[in-house]
Scaffold this motif. Sequence first.
Motif, PDB file in Angstrom:
ATOM      1  N   ALA A 270      -1.874 -14.573  -6.911  1.00 12.47           N
ATOM      2  CA  ALA A 270      -1.588 -15.284  -5.663  1.00 12.47           C
ATOM      3  C   ALA A 270      -2.692 -16.265  -5.288  1.00 12.47           C
ATOM      4  CB  ALA A 270      -1.380 -14.285  -4.532  1.00 12.47           C
ATOM      5  N   GLY A 271      -3.842 -16.192  -5.975  1.00 14.03           N
ATOM      6  CA  GLY A 271      -4.948 -17.089  -5.669  1.00 14.03           C
ATOM      7  C   GLY A 271      -5.659 -16.750  -4.377  1.00 14.03           C
ATOM      8  N   GLN A 272      -5.736 -15.458  -4.054  1.00 14.45           N
ATOM      9  CA  GLN A 272      -6.384 -15.009  -2.830  1.00 14.45           C
ATOM     10  C   GLN A 272      -7.345 -13.866  -3.130  1.00 14.45           C
ATOM     11  OE1 GLN A 272      -2.476 -14.307  -0.686  1.00 14.45           O
ATOM     12  NE2 GLN A 272      -3.561 -15.362   0.957  1.00 14.45           N
ATOM     13  N   SER A 273      -8.213 -13.582  -2.187  1.00 17.05           N
ATOM     14  CA  SER A 273      -9.042 -12.389  -2.312  1.00 17.05           C
ATOM     15  C   SER A 273      -8.163 -11.162  -2.125  1.00 17.05           C
ATOM     16  CB  SER A 273     -10.152 -12.394  -1.257  1.00 17.05           C
ATOM     17  OG  SER A 273      -9.601 -12.208   0.036  1.00 17.05           O
TER      18      SER A 273
ATOM     19  N   LEU B 170      -3.333  -8.301   3.303  1.00 15.55           N
ATOM     20  CA  LEU B 170      -2.916  -8.555   4.677  1.00 15.55           C
ATOM     21  C   LEU B 170      -1.757  -9.538   4.711  1.00 15.55           C
ATOM     22  CD1 LEU B 170      -3.311  -8.246   7.718  1.00 15.55           C
ATOM     23  CD2 LEU B 170      -5.034 -10.072   7.601  1.00 15.55           C
ATOM     24  N   HIS B 171      -1.860 -10.603   3.909  1.00 16.43           N
ATOM     25  CA  HIS B 171      -0.811 -11.622   3.853  1.00 16.43           C
ATOM     26  C   HIS B 171       0.509 -11.018   3.390  1.00 16.43           C
ATOM     27  CE1 HIS B 171       0.446 -15.833   2.161  1.00 16.43           C
ATOM     28  NE2 HIS B 171       1.092 -15.509   3.251  1.00 16.43           N
ATOM     29  N   PHE B 172       0.468 -10.209   2.351  1.00 17.12           N
ATOM     30  CA  PHE B 172       1.670  -9.594   1.801  1.00 17.12           C
ATOM     31  C   PHE B 172       2.318  -8.660   2.822  1.00 17.12           C
ATOM     32  CE2 PHE B 172       4.414  -7.060  -0.802  1.00 17.12           C
ATOM     33  CZ  PHE B 172       4.704  -7.830  -1.919  1.00 17.12           C
TER      34      PHE B 172
ATOM     35  N   ALA C  66       3.336 -13.579  -6.943  1.00 19.48           N
ATOM     36  CA  ALA C  66       2.979 -12.169  -7.122  1.00 19.48           C
ATOM     37  C   ALA C  66       4.227 -11.305  -7.292  1.00 19.48           C
ATOM     38  CB  ALA C  66       2.157 -11.681  -5.933  1.00 19.48           C
ATOM     39  N   ILE C  67       5.263 -11.580  -6.493  1.00 22.19           N
ATOM     40  CA  ILE C  67       6.495 -10.796  -6.592  1.00 22.19           C
ATOM     41  C   ILE C  67       7.181 -11.071  -7.924  1.00 22.19           C
ATOM     42  CG2 ILE C  67       8.755 -10.393  -5.555  1.00 22.19           C
ATOM     43  CD1 ILE C  67       7.536 -11.042  -2.843  1.00 22.19           C
ATOM     44  N   GLU C  68       7.170 -12.328  -8.366  1.00 22.99           N
ATOM     45  CA  GLU C  68       7.762 -12.663  -9.664  1.00 22.99           C
ATOM     46  C   GLU C  68       7.071 -11.903 -10.790  1.00 22.99           C
ATOM     47  OE1 GLU C  68       7.405 -16.876  -9.808  1.00 22.99           O
ATOM     48  OE2 GLU C  68       9.397 -17.234  -8.947  1.00 22.99           O
TER      49      GLU C  68
ATOM     50  N   ARG D 196       0.904  -1.599 -15.108  1.00 25.62           N
ATOM     51  CA  ARG D 196       0.115  -0.866 -14.106  1.00 25.62           C
ATOM     52  C   ARG D 196      -0.643  -1.877 -13.250  1.00 25.62           C
ATOM     53  NH1 ARG D 196      -1.912   4.852 -16.693  1.00 25.62           N
ATOM     54  NH2 ARG D 196       0.043   5.347 -17.765  1.00 25.62           N
ATOM     55  N   TRP D 197       0.096  -2.489 -12.352  1.00 25.38           N
ATOM     56  CA  TRP D 197      -0.485  -3.525 -11.522  1.00 25.38           C
ATOM     57  C   TRP D 197      -1.509  -2.952 -10.547  1.00 25.38           C
ATOM     58  CZ3 TRP D 197       0.194  -8.364 -12.819  1.00 25.38           C
ATOM     59  CH2 TRP D 197       1.348  -8.746 -13.493  1.00 25.38           C
ATOM     60  N   THR D 198      -2.584  -3.689 -10.368  1.00 31.26           N
ATOM     61  CA  THR D 198      -3.568  -3.345  -9.345  1.00 31.26           C
ATOM     62  C   THR D 198      -3.526  -4.418  -8.270  1.00 31.26           C
ATOM     63  OG1 THR D 198      -5.382  -4.599 -10.361  1.00 31.26           O
ATOM     64  CG2 THR D 198      -5.052  -2.312 -11.099  1.00 31.26           C
ATOM     65  N   LEU D 199      -4.041  -4.083  -7.126  1.00 27.23           N
ATOM     66  CA  LEU D 199      -4.084  -5.043  -6.027  1.00 27.23           C
ATOM     67  C   LEU D 199      -4.908  -6.262  -6.421  1.00 27.23           C
ATOM     68  CD1 LEU D 199      -3.113  -5.434  -3.128  1.00 27.23           C
ATOM     69  CD2 LEU D 199      -5.221  -4.336  -2.340  1.00 27.23           C
ATOM     70  N   LEU D 200      -5.970  -6.042  -7.173  1.00 24.29           N
ATOM     71  CA  LEU D 200      -6.834  -7.143  -7.593  1.00 24.29           C
ATOM     72  C   LEU D 200      -6.094  -8.105  -8.523  1.00 24.29           C
ATOM     73  CD1 LEU D 200      -9.695  -8.265  -7.339  1.00 24.29           C
ATOM     74  CD2 LEU D 200     -10.338  -6.908  -9.348  1.00 24.29           C
TER      75      LEU D 200
END
Length: 306
Positions: free
Chosen positions: A225-228, A234-236, A204-206, A215-219
Amino acid sequence: MDLLSDVLSLLDTRSSHFAGLKAGGDWAIDFPPPDGIKFNAVLEGGCWLTVAGIDAPVQLHTGDCFLLAPGRAFTLASTQGLPASPALEVYRHTRHGVARHGTPQHDFFLIGGRFSFGDEAAILLDCLPPLLHVRGDTDQASVLHWALQRLAHELQATAPGAALMTRHLGHMMLLQVLRQYLAEQDSHPAGWLFALADPRLRAAIEAMHAQPAHRWTLLQLAAIAGQSRSAFALHFRTRVGMAPLDYLLRWRMRLATRRLKDSGAPIASIAQALGYDSDSAFSHAFKRIMACSPRQYRLRHAGAQA
């Protein structure tokens, strides 16, 4: 570039300084809080390291290295509890890059370096632990040992180009220590540097580094990252210490500071290149992170250079 190279290449080294220390017998030296990152490596012998704010002293052996974040005074000593001499007095009589302390016959040799960076270094310095200790008896330390020996040679050399060689070797060792520390630790404090050991967060950081104007969104980032979305957020935050979009904002502003200093590009074009539709939106975001407007930052840097 990979993430670690990407961030380190962005940092402007305002100054770097290297010196050696040879000591013998019973000795102790008090060092003031460093301006920037303090790097030390033990080439011969061993000593005790005591850092302000850290309860337990650390015993250092041949081949060990350590980094100190800014703002921490520290003491090096052959034995704990000895009266210490001020570092300024010890290093005042440095010859050929090496200071001497204690008995004439030395049984301890240390190389020290200090790296001072510009404003953009907060992205690195803010996530470093107060003390980063890398042991020299690991399989991964071979590259570090080679660089240590070369640095010791160049530090005491009078050959043309020795100062430049010392500086480049010092930077290589800084990178190697960070790389080795990441590889050896099972758990890390929060910070982007330590998130590099997590494949999902690194992906995700890359993506944010590769396309900072997107215009990145959280989704979208969660999908990479392969997560919900909720699990990723929360992980980030847990591993990096801030929300994903806050990290993106801070990375954009680090890029902005470099472009404001290194190019004469209009502020409007810098804003557009980083994904902002208007100067005012960019200026507001910049001021939130850097505590001044882009124009003020550029003028301040130009004045400092002059």
